[in-house]
Design an enzyme around this catalytic site. Structure first.
Site, PDB file in Angstrom:
ATOM      1  N   TYR A  11       0.841  -1.288   0.132  1.00 21.48           N
ATOM      2  CA  TYR A  11       0.037   0.128   0.048  1.00 21.48           C
ATOM      3  C   TYR A  11       0.656   1.297  -0.032  1.00 21.48           C
ATOM      4  CZ  TYR A  11      -3.095   3.425   2.121  1.00 21.48           C
ATOM      5  OH  TYR A  11      -3.961   4.620   2.799  1.00 21.48           O
ATOM      6  N   GLY A  36       1.818  -8.007  -0.861  1.00 22.57           N
ATOM      7  CA  GLY A  36       1.716  -7.023  -1.980  1.00 22.57           C
ATOM      8  C   GLY A  36       1.208  -7.390  -3.332  1.00 22.57           C
ATOM      9  N   ALA A  74       7.100  -5.262   5.578  1.00 24.58           N
ATOM     10  CA  ALA A  74       6.802  -5.720   6.966  1.00 24.58           C
ATOM     11  C   ALA A  74       5.583  -6.468   7.068  1.00 24.58           C
ATOM     12  CB  ALA A  74       7.137  -4.739   7.664  1.00 24.58           C
ATOM     13  N   THR A 116       6.270   2.974  13.214  1.00 25.23           N
ATOM     14  CA  THR A 116       4.737   3.227  13.599  1.00 25.23           C
ATOM     15  C   THR A 116       4.530   3.617  14.642  1.00 25.23           C
ATOM     16  OG1 THR A 116       2.859   1.634  14.317  1.00 25.23           O
ATOM     17  CG2 THR A 116       4.979   0.728  14.334  1.00 25.23           C
ATOM     18  N   TYR A 140       4.049  -6.727  17.215  1.00 27.40           N
ATOM     19  CA  TYR A 140       4.155  -5.794  15.981  1.00 27.40           C
ATOM     20  C   TYR A 140       5.068  -4.537  16.342  1.00 27.40           C
ATOM     21  CZ  TYR A 140       3.100  -2.259  12.515  1.00 27.40           C
ATOM     22  OH  TYR A 140       3.104  -1.154  11.670  1.00 27.40           O
ATOM     23  N   LYS A 144       9.002  -3.241  15.202  1.00 26.42           N
ATOM     24  CA  LYS A 144       9.502  -1.989  14.624  1.00 26.42           C
ATOM     25  C   LYS A 144      10.415  -1.298  15.608  1.00 26.42           C
ATOM     26  CE  LYS A 144       7.062  -1.802  10.795  1.00 26.42           C
ATOM     27  NZ  LYS A 144       7.807  -1.523   9.331  1.00 26.42           N
ATOM     28  N   LEU A 189      -9.710   0.547   9.637  1.00 26.98           N
ATOM     29  CA  LEU A 189     -11.522   0.947   9.697  1.00 26.98           C
ATOM     30  C   LEU A 189     -11.925   1.529   8.439  1.00 26.98           C
ATOM     31  CD1 LEU A 189     -13.899   1.793  11.378  1.00 26.98           C
ATOM     32  CD2 LEU A 189     -12.601   4.130  11.812  1.00 26.98           C
ATOM     33  N   GLY A 283      -6.630  -4.245  23.136  1.00 27.11           N
ATOM     34  CA  GLY A 283      -5.324  -3.606  22.957  1.00 27.11           C
ATOM     35  C   GLY A 283      -5.436  -2.135  22.157  1.00 27.11           C
ATOM     36  N   ASP A 284      -6.681  -1.640  22.143  1.00 26.65           N
ATOM     37  CA  ASP A 284      -7.102  -0.400  21.560  1.00 26.65           C
ATOM     38  C   ASP A 284      -7.110   0.790  22.459  1.00 26.65           C
ATOM     39  OD1 ASP A 284      -7.486  -1.008  18.742  1.00 26.65           O
ATOM     40  OD2 ASP A 284      -9.463  -1.326  18.753  1.00 26.65           O
TER      41      ASP A 284
HETATM   42  N1  UDP Z   1     -12.364  -0.118  14.150  1.00 27.00           N
HETATM   43  C1  UDP Z   1     -13.727  -0.514  14.435  1.00 27.00           C
HETATM   44  N2  UDP Z   1     -14.310  -1.324  13.374  1.00 27.00           N
HETATM   45  C2  UDP Z   1     -13.237  -1.904  12.584  1.00 27.00           C
HETATM   46  C3  UDP Z   1     -12.001  -1.745  12.281  1.00 27.00           C
HETATM   47  C4  UDP Z   1     -11.573  -0.679  13.333  1.00 27.00           C
HETATM   48  O1  UDP Z   1     -14.298   0.085  15.200  1.00 27.00           O
HETATM   49  O2  UDP Z   1     -13.874  -2.753  11.862  1.00 27.00           O
HETATM   50  C5  UDP Z   1     -11.803   0.901  15.017  1.00 27.00           C
HETATM   51  C6  UDP Z   1     -10.567   0.400  15.875  1.00 27.00           C
HETATM   52  O3  UDP Z   1     -10.972  -0.065  17.167  1.00 27.00           O
HETATM   53  C7  UDP Z   1      -9.625   1.568  16.152  1.00 27.00           C
HETATM   54  C8  UDP Z   1      -9.968   2.499  14.899  1.00 27.00           C
HETATM   55  O4  UDP Z   1     -11.240   1.995  14.103  1.00 27.00           O
HETATM   56  O5  UDP Z   1     -10.314   2.519  17.249  1.00 27.00           O
HETATM   57  C9  UDP Z   1      -8.949   2.417  13.778  1.00 27.00           C
HETATM   58  O6  UDP Z   1      -8.639   0.997  13.607  1.00 27.00           O
HETATM   59  P1  UDP Z   1      -7.418   0.542  12.634  1.00 27.00           P
HETATM   60  O7  UDP Z   1      -7.550  -0.770  12.568  1.00 27.00           O
HETATM   61  O8  UDP Z   1      -7.845   1.348  11.196  1.00 27.00           O
HETATM   62  O9  UDP Z   1      -6.131   1.224  12.957  1.00 27.00           O
HETATM   63  P2  UDP Z   1      -5.364   1.240  14.085  1.00 27.00           P
HETATM   64  O10 UDP Z   1      -5.568   2.355  15.076  1.00 27.00           O
HETATM   65  O11 UDP Z   1      -5.738  -0.074  15.179  1.00 27.00           O
HETATM   66  O12 UDP Z   1      -3.916   1.043  14.017  1.00 27.00           O
END
Ligand code: UDP
Length: 324
Positions: A11, A36, A74, A116, A140, A144, A189, A283-284
């Site tokens: 990407y 890729g 990666a 990252t 991950y 990094k 997302l 982990g979010d």
């Molecule tokens: N998210 C969501 N639904 C999804 C995918 C992601 O609600 O199907 C939320 C996720 O919990 C985070 C945000 O969208 O709060 C961004 O997630 P993404 O995986 O895009 O990036 P990250 O911040 O995890 O690297």
């Protein structure tokens, strides 16, 4: 200049190849095509192979003699890194060290590393600047960060100049929608919301709406992939003019919630996006927003596509096209 783009079929690497070609550079791509797409290599020569294979990368570097290396290759899925850390240590750490060994054996050239925000782990404060402690919470982020540490040491010991660029949430696609984000499985997302907006995508699951944010959903700093590429060009210029080892955050400094992404997407596509609220994803963190003041001051970086609607719109035009 002749630039080696490792992971140029992916990407961000494919957008970088386009940006380099537009600046008149010659692009050589190394990619094993594990994640890729050969079809995304449109602005350079593809050398298919494994960066972790010294017998492949050593002779290739001697033959190509690149003036600089940009390293995007990666694995980048947090959940996968927890389930199969060996894959991440092998691909993200061991293969990168093999590449750096091959570079040391030829002439040390500027090295731009795709890092990252995951190196920070759970944020202690937002916005996050580069002085924030690095305490990654998944393999991950650890892999990094390990490469970042190696790069700092390699600069001190071997004078191999490098820049680590810590991306926040890369999003969007190039203006003509010739390339874009295409992962299998897709976990991010914006592409998921766009898939839900397309017929047959199924409703998006919002991962939790009980976070301590205004609307209860997580806030992230979405940065357009073309703006990321501009930062790489500036980092390369700086490394060539002033060899050193430096670290920069790349984000817009403005966060958007999951609900705001859904709203912006509904406006772009002209109809509401089906969604339902599910449990939190492990982990979010609630909020991840970058302080990119360093990149602005030192590199002169000025992200231009900062509006969420513009980011979603560019991604939407890509997603409506047939996939690779
Ligand atoms: N998210 C969501 N639904 C999804 C995918 C992601 O609600 O199907 C939320 C996720 O919990 C985070 C945000 O969208 O709060 C961004 O997630 P993404 O995986 O895009 O990036 P990250 O911040 O995890 O690297």
């Amino acid at each position: 200049m002749r630039i080696l783009v490792c992971g140029g079929a992916g990407y961000i690497g494919s957008h970088m190849s386009l940006a380099l070609a537009e600046c008149g550079h010659t692009v050589e791509v190394v990619d094993d095509l594990s994640t890729g797409h050969a079809a995304a290599v449109r602005w350079g020569t593809l050398h298919r192979g494994d960066l972790g294979d010294a017998a492949f990368i050593g002779p290739l570097l001697r033959r190509i003699q690149p003036d600089a290396v940009m390293h995007f290759a990666a694995r980048s899925l947090v959940g996968e890194s927890v389930a199969d850390p060996a894959l991440y240590y092998r691909n993200n750490v061991a293969a990168t060290l093999t590449l750096l060994e091959a570079m040391r054996a030829t002439v040390p050239r500027p090295f731009v590393f795709s890092s990252t925000a995951a190196v920070y782990g759970e944020p202690q404060c937002v916005p996050i600047d580069e002085n924030h402690a690095c305490a990654p919470i998944n393999p991950y982020g650890v892999t990094k960060h390990t490469v970042e540490r190696a790069l700092a040491d390699y600069w001190r010991a071997y004078r191999l100049p490098s820049v680590s660029l810590r991306y926040f949430n890369a999003a969007g696609a190039e203006a003509q929608a010739r390339i874009g984000e295409s992962h299998a499985p897709e976990t991010h997302l914006i592409p998921r919301v766009l898939k839900s907006a397309l017929d047959g995508g199924g409703p998006l699951t919002v991962f939790g709406d009980d976070y301590p944010t205004a609307d209860g959903t997580c806030i992230r700093d979405y940065v357009h992939v073309e703006d990321l590429c501009q930062a790489h060009l500036l980092a390369l210029e700086r490394l060539c003019a002033q060899p050193s080892h430096e670290v920069f955050n790349l984000g817009n400094g403005r966060g958007y919630s999951v609900r705001e992404v859904l709203q912006a997407t509904a406006e772009v596509v002209g109809r509401p996006v089906a969604h339902r609220v599910g449990p939190r994803r492990a982990g979010d963190p609630a909020v991840l927003v970058a302080d990119s003041g360093r990149a602005r001051e030192i590199l002169g970086w000025r992200p231009r596509r900062t509006d969420l609607s513009a980011i979603v719109d560019s991604a939407w035009r890509w997603h409506r096209r047939p996939a690779f």
